[in-house]
Design an enzyme around this catalytic site. Sequence first.
Site, PDB file in Angstrom:
ATOM      1  N   HIS A 274      47.504  46.023  21.372  1.00 47.58           N
ATOM      2  CA  HIS A 274      47.315  45.304  22.784  1.00 47.58           C
ATOM      3  C   HIS A 274      48.476  45.899  23.559  1.00 47.58           C
ATOM      4  O   HIS A 274      49.398  46.096  23.204  1.00 47.58           O
ATOM      5  CB  HIS A 274      47.251  44.419  21.684  1.00 47.58           C
ATOM      6  CG  HIS A 274      47.982  43.444  21.288  1.00 47.58           C
ATOM      7  ND1 HIS A 274      49.297  43.510  22.203  1.00 47.58           N
ATOM      8  CD2 HIS A 274      49.013  42.653  20.497  1.00 47.58           C
ATOM      9  CE1 HIS A 274      50.439  42.600  21.448  1.00 47.58           C
ATOM     10  NE2 HIS A 274      49.969  42.366  20.170  1.00 47.58           N
TER      11      HIS A 274
ATOM     12  N   CYS B   2      51.450  44.089  15.304  1.00 50.70           N
ATOM     13  CA  CYS B   2      50.606  44.704  15.336  1.00 50.70           C
ATOM     14  C   CYS B   2      51.040  46.523  16.503  1.00 50.70           C
ATOM     15  O   CYS B   2      51.737  46.087  15.859  1.00 50.70           O
ATOM     16  CB  CYS B   2      49.634  43.901  16.677  1.00 50.70           C
ATOM     17  SG  CYS B   2      48.927  42.656  16.718  1.00 50.70           S
TER      18      CYS B   2
END
Length: 248
Positions: A131, A147
Amino acid sequence: MFTLLLFLLYGTVPASGETRSFERCCCEQEQILQIPATWNAIGQTATRPTTGQQDRPPAKDVSILIDTTRRTLTVLFDGQPHRQYPVAVGKFETPTPLGDFRVVRKAMHWGTGFGSRWLGLDVPWGLYGIHGTNKPWAIGSYASHGCIRMHNRDVEELYPLVPVGAQVIIIGNPFTYREPPFRDLRRDFCGSDVMEVQRTLARLGLFKGKIDGTWRWDMEESVYRFRAMHNLSRDNVIDKPAYRALGF
């Protein structure tokens, strides 16, 4: 795709007329790979695509390779490096999962802190994805909760290239990429290191459960049996003596 298969199965990728060799990680020869500077050099050539690359038709197969050691994300078109981006990955306390995953969800402006684009991965023990970020200064470091963070402009460029179902390979050492390294593993622990222990116990014929990186009751019995085979104290733990006996 043929080049990517060579890379996954044999650890080599043909490039510039010669075969580039890669060293497999000692703990897993199927999914977790260690890549030397040669691969990084190949990726650097893909950072700025030529006009021909930009204008060519979409690839039949798009995949992603993330190197947690070098903090880079490389996009592969039909097994060939196309673009490479700097990324931030998980902190040592919250490492990025390592292994062979798939993109299972794509979203725009998914939530606060996730930047402008989200590509969710099918990691079995938690919610992880690629992301954007509202902290661009952290790119290139170990900064996330697991992440993979990208500059918003980069993830916006990546987003339309990568379909749901695309393969995402994340490499590194699951035992030293965390704090503390080679942590003692017990019931209810999860992570890439647990998955590697599961794979090893399965190869030894001791573990018949699901290899998903989560220590459940079925893994518990396998650990007891393994420790008894190696004359280790009866305990439900993978500690230093157990790591040595497992060959890590």
